[in-house]
Design an enzyme around this catalytic site. Structure first.
Site, PDB file in Angstrom:
ATOM      1  N   LYS A  13       0.824  -1.193   0.000  1.00  0.00           N
ATOM      2  CA  LYS A  13       0.000   0.000   0.000  1.00  0.00           C
ATOM      3  C   LYS A  13       0.868   1.257   0.000  1.00  0.00           C
ATOM      4  O   LYS A  13       1.943   1.290   0.615  1.00  0.00           O
ATOM      5  CB  LYS A  13      -0.920   0.021   1.218  1.00  0.00           C
ATOM      6  CG  LYS A  13      -1.912  -1.129   1.254  1.00  0.00           C
ATOM      7  CD  LYS A  13      -2.875  -1.088   0.094  1.00  0.00           C
ATOM      8  CE  LYS A  13      -3.857  -2.243   0.141  1.00  0.00           C
ATOM      9  NZ  LYS A  13      -4.826  -2.205  -0.973  1.00  0.00           N
ATOM     10  N   ASP A  56      -0.179  -0.129  -4.555  1.00  0.00           N
ATOM     11  CA  ASP A  56      -1.634   0.046  -4.618  1.00  0.00           C
ATOM     12  C   ASP A  56      -2.002   1.271  -3.812  1.00  0.00           C
ATOM     13  O   ASP A  56      -1.776   1.321  -2.594  1.00  0.00           O
ATOM     14  CB  ASP A  56      -2.321  -1.201  -4.053  1.00  0.00           C
ATOM     15  CG  ASP A  56      -3.834  -1.135  -4.135  1.00  0.00           C
ATOM     16  OD1 ASP A  56      -4.369  -0.122  -4.606  1.00  0.00           O
ATOM     17  OD2 ASP A  56      -4.489  -2.115  -3.723  1.00  0.00           O
ATOM     18  N   GLU A  76     -11.017  -2.973  -9.782  1.00  0.00           N
ATOM     19  CA  GLU A  76     -11.630  -3.796  -8.734  1.00  0.00           C
ATOM     20  C   GLU A  76     -12.961  -3.210  -8.275  1.00  0.00           C
ATOM     21  O   GLU A  76     -13.781  -3.911  -7.687  1.00  0.00           O
ATOM     22  CB  GLU A  76     -10.694  -3.952  -7.542  1.00  0.00           C
ATOM     23  CG  GLU A  76     -10.485  -2.695  -6.730  1.00  0.00           C
ATOM     24  CD  GLU A  76      -9.501  -2.893  -5.591  1.00  0.00           C
ATOM     25  OE1 GLU A  76      -9.943  -2.824  -4.433  1.00  0.00           O
ATOM     26  OE2 GLU A  76      -8.314  -3.124  -5.856  1.00  0.00           O
ATOM     27  N   HIS A  91      -8.799  -9.125  -9.163  1.00  0.00           N
ATOM     28  CA  HIS A  91      -8.697  -8.746  -7.758  1.00  0.00           C
ATOM     29  C   HIS A  91      -9.278  -9.878  -6.914  1.00  0.00           C
ATOM     30  O   HIS A  91     -10.205 -10.575  -7.342  1.00  0.00           O
ATOM     31  CB  HIS A  91      -9.491  -7.451  -7.531  1.00  0.00           C
ATOM     32  CG  HIS A  91      -9.612  -7.035  -6.107  1.00  0.00           C
ATOM     33  ND1 HIS A  91     -10.734  -7.315  -5.337  1.00  0.00           N
ATOM     34  CD2 HIS A  91      -8.771  -6.339  -5.301  1.00  0.00           C
ATOM     35  CE1 HIS A  91     -10.580  -6.811  -4.124  1.00  0.00           C
ATOM     36  NE2 HIS A  91      -9.397  -6.212  -4.076  1.00  0.00           N
TER      37      HIS A  91
END
Length: 381
Positions: free
Chosen positions: A170, A199, A251, A301
């Site tokens: 992340k 991400d 996603e 995802h």
């Protein structure tokens, strides 16, 4: 003999998380939960599916809008059922939780079909291009805000020691400098031989995503996932054109119609439909075909229980290499690693990775058997 759907039950389950974690959007995860869909035929075959998103909402859609339309149908009419359900809710829900609810039903129907034929789902949707899938570990959320770099390095090296050959972390700390330093520390710790993805959970503006993306290019990043808000297709085009790395997203998108513009305009290099959200296995096969037609990769995802993970693997097994070549790069399996009893204990034989690989289940249907004791223990509704 014609099968008939006799009963549909939606199970809402939830469990506390001992070590809460957060993403860049600021969502603090204190519990893990899901909505499991159980469909039973008149001759006793049981299929399982899963819905992504708020479980109580999925259950409400299924119990009040969808299940009554499915009872009595032949589960082999899976596309007929899908179209009927979609057109039932299209006026008020062509995206979001209504599609997630349809997804759970669709997955359960494919599980039934596989069990009735004594074949794994991948054999029924075109066959398997591979007997195992490359898994990447999703983790490195924000937990200890005083040790953001140290905890990321420790977690990433732990995944490498566990056998993973790819990791997704992340980002989105509110500072391009802090994000870059954290990703750089992880890259240096795991070395150049491990794939690394980032991400952002759509937390950046277009200019900020481009600025950070240019810096991340120095670190050999595999893809930059959800850099900006999912509604901004024009913004995704800008980011994708500006960067010399792959941009991923999707996603939070639903059905072939939802993915159409992103794929046709090549707003993303990698689309990431979730089989538990985007319309189930039936619809995700169409999305993958649409992506292949336009030279866009499809890497789904995955977030949830063993049911959704097994469905994702069955779907992944049926996707061709992108592109086919002497040294192919097959699509990877997202294997989320935060605490989750429904991923780890719901299947009697858990899905595990060995040296970065996960075997494609070959048992009938999704290829897993459900431990009902786990459902009974964590049942909410």
């Amino acid at each position: 003999m014609r099968l008939s759907i006799k009963k549909i039950t939606s199970h809402v389950v939830a469990a506390p998380v001992q070590r809460p974690f957060t993403s860049s959007r600021g969502w603090l995860y204190k519990t893990r939960g899901t909505c499991l869909v159980e469909i039973e035929t008149d001759d006793g075959i049981v299929g399982w599916g899963e819905c992504y998103g708020p479980s109580a909402v999925a259950k409400a859609f299924i119990d009040t809008q969808l299940a009554p339309r499915v009872i009595g149908h032949d589960p082999f009419d899976v596309e007929v059922i899908w179209e009927d359900l979609y057109n039932r809710i299209k006026d008020y829900g062509p995206k979001g939780m209504s599609i997630a609810a349809i997804s759970g039903i669709d997955i359960a129907l494919w599980d039934i079909i596989g069990k009735a034929c004594n074949k794994p789902v991948h054999k029924l949707i075109g066959g398997a291009f591979r007997t195992e899938v490359d898994a990447y570990a999703t983790g490195l959320y924000f937990t200890d805000m005083d040790r953001l770099v140290e905890e990321a390095v420790e977690e990433a090296t732990g995944y490498v020691e566990a056998g993973f050959k790819a990791i997704k972390m992340k980002i989105g700390l509110g500072s391009i400098k802090r994000d870059f330093e954290r990703v750089k520390a992880v890259r240096e710790a795991i070395g150049p031989g491990i794939k690394l993805m980032v991400d952002a959970n759509h937390c950046f503006t277009v200019p900020a995503a481009i600025r950070l993306g240019h810096k991340l290019e120095e670190l050999d990043i595999e893809w930059f996932e959800e850099p900006i808000s999912p509604e901004d297709i024009d913004g995704y085009v800008e980011v994708s054109r500006a960067l010399d790395m792959a941009v991923a997203g999707g996603e939070n998108e639903f059905t072939r119609w939802g993915f159409r513009d992103a794929i046709v305009r090549k707003a993303m290099d990698v689309v990431q439909p979730d089989v538990c959200a985007a319309g189930g296995i039936t619809e995700c096969k169409k999305i993958a075909t649409l992506a292949t037609t336009h030279g866009v990769e499809c890497v789904p995802h995955a977030w949830g229980s063993a049911v959704g993970l097994a469905a994702t693997i069955q779907f992944l097994a049926s996707i061709p290499n992108q592109p086919p070549s002497l040294f192919p790069m097959p699509p990877m399996l997202e294997f989320e690693q935060e605490e989750n009893p429904f991923r780890d204990h719901l299947a009697l034989e858990p899905i595990v990775q060995v040296k970065g690989k996960v075997a494609v289940p070959t048992g009938a249907g999704l290829g897993i058997e459900i431990d009902r004791r786990v459902i009974d223990r964590y049942r909410v509704a």
